[in-house]
Motif scaffolding. Structure first.
Motif, PDB file in Angstrom:
ATOM      1  N   LEU A   1       0.828  -1.209   0.000  1.00  0.00           N
ATOM      2  CA  LEU A   1       0.000   0.000   0.000  1.00  0.00           C
ATOM      3  C   LEU A   1       0.858   1.253   0.000  1.00  0.00           C
ATOM      4  O   LEU A   1       0.542   2.241  -0.679  1.00  0.00           O
ATOM      5  N   GLY A   2       1.949   1.213   0.718  1.00  0.00           N
ATOM      6  CA  GLY A   2       2.848   2.360   0.734  1.00  0.00           C
ATOM      7  C   GLY A   2       3.468   2.614  -0.620  1.00  0.00           C
ATOM      8  O   GLY A   2       3.590   3.768  -1.059  1.00  0.00           O
ATOM      9  N   SER A   3       3.855   1.511  -1.290  1.00  0.00           N
ATOM     10  CA  SER A   3       4.448   1.648  -2.625  1.00  0.00           C
ATOM     11  C   SER A   3       3.434   2.211  -3.605  1.00  0.00           C
ATOM     12  O   SER A   3       3.763   3.081  -4.427  1.00  0.00           O
ATOM     13  N   MET A   4       2.199   1.699  -3.510  1.00  0.00           N
ATOM     14  CA  MET A   4       1.153   2.205  -4.402  1.00  0.00           C
ATOM     15  C   MET A   4       0.872   3.679  -4.125  1.00  0.00           C
ATOM     16  O   MET A   4       0.702   4.486  -5.059  1.00  0.00           O
ATOM     17  N   SER A   5       0.861   4.036  -2.846  1.00  0.00           N
ATOM     18  CA  SER A   5       0.627   5.436  -2.504  1.00  0.00           C
ATOM     19  C   SER A   5       1.754   6.317  -3.005  1.00  0.00           C
ATOM     20  O   SER A   5       1.527   7.400  -3.551  1.00  0.00           O
ATOM     21  N   ALA A   6       2.985   5.806  -2.818  1.00  0.00           N
ATOM     22  CA  ALA A   6       4.134   6.580  -3.294  1.00  0.00           C
ATOM     23  C   ALA A   6       4.092   6.739  -4.797  1.00  0.00           C
ATOM     24  O   ALA A   6       4.385   7.817  -5.347  1.00  0.00           O
ATOM     25  N   LEU A   7       3.717   5.650  -5.506  1.00  0.00           N
ATOM     26  CA  LEU A   7       3.623   5.710  -6.961  1.00  0.00           C
ATOM     27  C   LEU A   7       2.550   6.696  -7.400  1.00  0.00           C
ATOM     28  O   LEU A   7       2.740   7.468  -8.351  1.00  0.00           O
ATOM     29  N   THR A   8       1.438   6.683  -6.671  1.00  0.00           N
ATOM     30  CA  THR A   8       0.358   7.628  -6.993  1.00  0.00           C
ATOM     31  C   THR A   8       0.816   9.065  -6.806  1.00  0.00           C
ATOM     32  O   THR A   8       0.532   9.945  -7.643  1.00  0.00           O
ATOM     33  N   ILE A   9       1.563   9.278  -5.711  1.00  0.00           N
ATOM     34  CA  ILE A   9       2.068  10.638  -5.456  1.00  0.00           C
ATOM     35  C   ILE A   9       3.047  11.066  -6.538  1.00  0.00           C
ATOM     36  O   ILE A   9       3.001  12.203  -7.024  1.00  0.00           O
ATOM     37  N   VAL A  10       3.924  10.116  -6.904  1.00  0.00           N
ATOM     38  CA  VAL A  10       4.907  10.437  -7.961  1.00  0.00           C
ATOM     39  C   VAL A  10       4.197  10.762  -9.264  1.00  0.00           C
ATOM     40  O   VAL A  10       4.543  11.738  -9.964  1.00  0.00           O
ATOM     41  N   ILE A  11       3.197   9.943  -9.603  1.00  0.00           N
ATOM     42  CA  ILE A  11       2.452  10.193 -10.840  1.00  0.00           C
ATOM     43  C   ILE A  11       1.741  11.539 -10.762  1.00  0.00           C
ATOM     44  O   ILE A  11       1.711  12.302 -11.729  1.00  0.00           O
ATOM     45  N   GLY A  12       1.168  11.820  -9.564  1.00  0.00           N
ATOM     46  CA  GLY A  12       0.490  13.097  -9.394  1.00  0.00           C
ATOM     47  C   GLY A  12       1.435  14.273  -9.575  1.00  0.00           C
ATOM     48  O   GLY A  12       1.095  15.275 -10.219  1.00  0.00           O
ATOM     49  N   LEU A  13       2.655  14.121  -8.993  1.00  0.00           N
ATOM     50  CA  LEU A  13       3.642  15.194  -9.145  1.00  0.00           C
ATOM     51  C   LEU A  13       4.082  15.347 -10.589  1.00  0.00           C
ATOM     52  O   LEU A  13       4.274  16.472 -11.090  1.00  0.00           O
ATOM     53  N   MET A  14       4.257  14.195 -11.259  1.00  0.00           N
ATOM     54  CA  MET A  14       4.627  14.259 -12.674  1.00  0.00           C
ATOM     55  C   MET A  14       3.529  14.937 -13.498  1.00  0.00           C
ATOM     56  O   MET A  14       3.806  15.737 -14.396  1.00  0.00           O
ATOM     57  N   CYS A  15       2.285  14.587 -13.151  1.00  0.00           N
ATOM     58  CA  CYS A  15       1.169  15.211 -13.863  1.00  0.00           C
ATOM     59  C   CYS A  15       1.141  16.720 -13.632  1.00  0.00           C
ATOM     60  O   CYS A  15       0.825  17.510 -14.527  1.00  0.00           O
ATOM     61  N   HIS A  16       1.503  17.064 -12.377  1.00  0.00           N
ATOM     62  CA  HIS A  16       1.432  18.483 -12.037  1.00  0.00           C
ATOM     63  C   HIS A  16       2.566  19.280 -12.671  1.00  0.00           C
ATOM     64  O   HIS A  16       2.349  20.357 -13.236  1.00  0.00           O
ATOM     65  N   PHE A  17       3.776  18.735 -12.571  1.00  0.00           N
ATOM     66  CA  PHE A  17       4.936  19.506 -13.019  1.00  0.00           C
ATOM     67  C   PHE A  17       5.310  19.239 -14.482  1.00  0.00           C
ATOM     68  O   PHE A  17       5.934  20.074 -15.120  1.00  0.00           O
ATOM     69  N   LEU A  18       4.959  18.083 -15.016  1.00  0.00           N
ATOM     70  CA  LEU A  18       5.384  17.727 -16.367  1.00  0.00           C
ATOM     71  C   LEU A  18       4.227  17.611 -17.355  1.00  0.00           C
ATOM     72  O   LEU A  18       4.447  17.261 -18.516  1.00  0.00           O
ATOM     73  N   ASP A  19       2.982  17.906 -16.930  1.00  0.00           N
ATOM     74  CA  ASP A  19       1.815  17.792 -17.804  1.00  0.00           C
ATOM     75  C   ASP A  19       1.749  16.433 -18.470  1.00  0.00           C
ATOM     76  O   ASP A  19       1.506  16.305 -19.686  1.00  0.00           O
ATOM     77  N   LEU A  20       1.989  15.420 -17.709  1.00  0.00           N
ATOM     78  CA  LEU A  20       1.994  14.066 -18.263  1.00  0.00           C
ATOM     79  C   LEU A  20       0.668  13.697 -18.921  1.00  0.00           C
ATOM     80  O   LEU A  20       0.668  13.086 -19.999  1.00  0.00           O
ATOM     81  N   PRO A  21      -0.486  14.079 -18.354  1.00  0.00           N
ATOM     82  CA  PRO A  21      -1.743  13.725 -19.036  1.00  0.00           C
ATOM     83  C   PRO A  21      -1.844  14.336 -20.438  1.00  0.00           C
ATOM     84  O   PRO A  21      -2.380  13.703 -21.352  1.00  0.00           O
TER      85      PRO A  21
END
Length: 823
Positions: free
Chosen positions: A614-634
């Protein structure tokens, strides 16, 4: 046999010299019983313990042990040594133990002892000395603790024979006087020793015997007398015949010799003796003589009386008057009564009247006592190894009120209930040992133990789980080792005082729950059958200080981790750790020490594993969220998806058929206010880079003279795609609305998907007028491209756009000239 003798010899050496047993670093050489005639020349120079006993060595030379500077113990007994060189052991300054017994040495001067300054144990008994006059060399043995003397030759003992050791305080002196012919009174009294052992001369020399015993009683507090024999033909008597009676002519026997001289010698004990510890070994006499001797012992200063290996030739009635004096201990070990028929009451009467605190009668093979009369002083009774004592022994005996310890090992008891009933009137009994019998308990029952019992040894019997229903309530120490117990019952209400529990060598599948024994401090469960001690067992043992769980078939899995960590995480002393704690299962780990068995926390903890996932999934979600926020990944993903879809549709399109009717790759509709972006960004990237595209613009490709609407429709029909550059300016343009309307109508009529929407600037829905309901509908249903302000994203934008409108067009010259008329 050789190895056994060697081990016994090493044990004696270590005991007498107050040394430790050989360590792994000691150098031990055993050449006993090797048919040697000389001392070997190749002995290791670091030898510390050397055994050359039971060989054929005849001489000892000065160089034989010269190289053995570390030698501490030397056994040369049972050889044929006649001569030893002067100062034979001068190079062996560390020599502490020397055994030269049972050889053929004749010179008691013993010059070979010169320079042996560390000697503590010396045995030169059973040699061929003509006298026992010790030489000057003995006076230098200041550290000597044990001295063994004796000769196979007829000898004399004179007053000055022991003067060389008269100034040395010894621990023990053993003198063999079997061949003594003359004795000067007082010869033994020059000795200074804590214990004196004498092998007595023959009864033939009666006066000599009395003089020796008189002195022996006044040398030390501890005296041991060997070879008291006044019935010499006892060894020839049939088991059912008394040696002091005449029988038929076929069985002629000598009358036993009179034992008066022994009895008379023991009279000295009453008035002229300092002996407090008396031991008699190897006796052959009649019961009357023994009781007579005992009478004088009870009247003397003797506190501890031991009898070993006694053969009784005749049992006749003898009166032993009750003495007011009480002995501390009385031990009879290995008593053999030869007559088969005799009155057993004679033996009973003796033990009924004597007064002693601690009585031990072992290896007698007979019943020697019954319930004694009132007034007895027994505090300890040890009747081990008698083989005839059974369930009926001491039943309903109410006179042993002072008895504290009762030991009945290796007898014939087979009913635990009977044993408990035997103790019910023993109000002071604290310790009972009935181990190594055949005890069983047939049914669950409450047993009538005495309330005073606190220590009980029931080991090595045939008891099962039912034994826990028949135990005294105040026990503090319970030994149930080597039985047939498979489990400890869950309900135990009567062992709250228990501090020590021994359950080794049973069939336990699990160690007992300590919550049943709230005061338990010591637990032995070694050599059972449990695989994985439960964590609840460890948690329940709050007061445990010592645990022995060695030699169990441990299964090395996650369930064993808590048990392994107990050594580190608790104050409990684990007996046998780590060598006796090994994995038995699985086969791949068999023999692995538990201390070397490791499993990670993640492997064994489901909760921890779940937390990590669960921690890994949460960390991955946070990383993806940060990437989406800073890198416009979507945005990148969406653009890539659109490019892929466009490529797929382009592959399915018949480009040859399309190119026959098309002139332009795309018609661009835009507001005049956005023309700078169209001309500065759109046209250069579509017409000049990569594969050049033909773009139709109203300002350069509309045909003069035709109406605007006609030109719009014409350009849309001749273009593969229609690109609309959407912005707030686009909404304000009436002509842009017309172009969008016709383009959408063309799409519906041709049933194609040729509209491309580029959002140059965000357009909030509320800013779009209601008359542009078609635009709202398109933006809601159709995927559009967003112009990125970030230059890093613009390359993907152009690639995506080119892939959308990429098609091969082959225009005629007419069409081409038509296209460029306004350029």
């Amino acid at each position: 046999m050789v190895n056994i003798l060697s081990s016994v010899w090493i044990l004696i050496f270590k005991t007498c010299c107050s040394l430790c047993f050989p360590t792994e670093n000691d150098v031990v050489v055993n050449n006993s019983s090797s048919s040697l005639s000389t001392v070997p020349k190749d002995l290791p120079s670091l030898t510390q313990i050397l055994d050359l006993s039971q060989n054929n060595i005849t001489e000892i030379h000065m160089q034989d042990f010269a190289s053995l500077h570390q030698l501490e113990s030397l056994n040369l007994s049972s050889n044929k040594i006649r001569n030893l060189a002067t100062a034979s052991f001068r190079s062996n300054q560390k020599l502490k133990y020397l055994d030269l017994s049972k050889n053929e040495i004749s010179n008691i001067e013993c010059h070979f002892l010169l320079n042996v300054i560390s000697l503590k144990y010396l045995d030169i008994s059973n040699n061929n000395f003509f006298s026992l006059t010790l030489g000057k060399a003995f006076s230098f043995l200041e550290d000597l603790e044990y001295l063994g003397l004796g000769s196979r030759k007829a000898i004399k003992l004179q007053k000055n024979d022991f003067k060389e050791i008269s100034g040395i305080q010894l621990q023990e002196v053993s003198i063999g006087l079997e061949t003594l012919l003359e004795y000067d009174p007082g010869s033994l009294q020059v000795l200074r020793t804590t214990k004196l052992q004498i092998a007595l001369p023959s009864i033939k020399h009666t006066d000599l015997l009395e003089r020796v015993m008189y002195d022996a009683f006044n040398v030390s507090h501890a005296l041991e007398l060997l070879n008291i024999e006044c019935c010499q033909d006892c060894n020839q008597i049939s088991v059912n015949i008394d040696c002091c009676q005449y029988y038929s002519q076929r069985l002629t026997r000598k009358r036993c010799q009179d034992c008066y001289h022994y009895i008379n010698s023991f009279k000295i004990l009453e008035k002229f003796s300092k002996v407090t510890n008396l031991s008699l070994q190897h006796l052959k006499l009649n019961w009357k003589t023994f009781t007579s001797v005992s009478k004088y012992i009870w009247a003397s200063k003797v506190k501890n009386f031991n009898v070993f290996n006694m053969t009784v030739c005749e049992v006749t009635d003898s009166q032993f008057e009750r003495s007011e004096r009480t002995l501390k201990t009385f031990v009879i070990r290995q008593i053999n009564i030869l007559p088969f028929y005799f009155s057993q009451s004679i033996i009973y009467d003796f033990f009924n009247v004597i007064k002693v605190e601690n009585l031990t009668i072992c290896e007698s093979g007979m019943m020697v006592m019954i319930c004694p009369s009132k007034g007895n002083t027994y505090k300890l009774i040890d009747l081990s190894d008698n083989s005839v004592i059974s369930n009926f022994f001491l039943q309903d005996c109410q006179t042993l009120n002072l008895l504290e310890t009762l030991i009945l090992q290796r007898n014939k008891f087979d009913q635990l209930f009977k044993v408990s009933n035997m103790t019910k009137h023993m109000k002071s009994l604290k310790y009972l040992d009935v181990s190594q019998n055949q005890l069983i308990l047939d049914e669950s029952r409450v047993c009538p133990w005495t309330d005073s019992l606190i220590k009980l040894n029931l080991s090595s019997n045939r008891l099962t789980n039912l034994v826990f229903t028949c135990l005294p309530s105040n026990l503090e120490i319970l030994d149930l080792q080597k039985n047939e117990i498979e489990s400890v019952p869950k309900t135990l209400n009567n062992l709250n005082m228990l501090k020590e529990l021994y359950l080794g060598a049973n069939n336990l599948a699990n160690p007992p729950d300590c919550s049943k024994f709230i005061n338990l401090e010591i637990l032995f469960v070694e050599a059972n059958a449990f695989h994985e001690p439960s964590s609840s067992f460890l948690q329940s043992c709050q007061r445990l200080t010592v645990l022995n769980a060695a030699s169990n078939p441990f299964t090395c899995t996650c369930n064993l981790r808590d048990f392994i960590k107990m050594k580190e995480n608790t104050h409990i002393e684990i007996i046998g750790w780590p060598k006796s704690y090994c994995c038995a299962y699985p086969d791949s780990l068999k023999g692995t020490l538990l201390k070397d068995f490791h499993l990670s926390e993640v492997t064994c903890s489901t909760t921890l594993l779940l937390l990590i996932v669960l921690g890994s999934m949460s960390a991955l979600t946070i990383v993806i969220g940060l990437m989406c926020h800073f890198l416009d990944l979507p945005w990148y993903l969406r653009m890539t998806w659109q490019w892929t879809q466009m490529k797929r549709r382009a592959m399915k399109t018949d480009s040859h058929q399309l190119s026959e009717n098309l002139v332009y790759h795309a018609f661009v509709s835009y507001s005049q206010h956005d023309s700078s972006w169209v001309k500065g960004q759109l046209l250069p990237n579509l017409e000049e880079r990569g594969s050049p595209l033909r773009i139709c613009l109203h300002e350069r490709n509309f045909i003069p003279g035709k109406g605007i609407i006609e030109n719009i429709i014409n350009c849309i029909e001749k273009s593969y795609k229609s690109i609309f550059v959407l912005s707030p300016n686009f909404i304000q343009s009436e002509w842009c609305h017309y172009e969008l309307y016709f383009a959408q109508h063309h799409v519906l009529s041709e049933q194609s998907d040729n509209l491309i929407l580029i959002v140059l600037e965000p357009i909030p829905q509320y800013l779009i007028p209601s008359k542009y309901y078609k635009l709202k509908s398109l933006m809601a249903k159709k995927t559009y491209l967003e112009w990125p302000s970030d230059k890093n994203k613009q390359r993907l934008f152009w690639a995506n756009l080119q892939a959308t409108i990429g098609i091969n067009l082959t225009a005629t010259s007419e069409d081409f000239s038509y296209v460029n008329t306004d350029q």
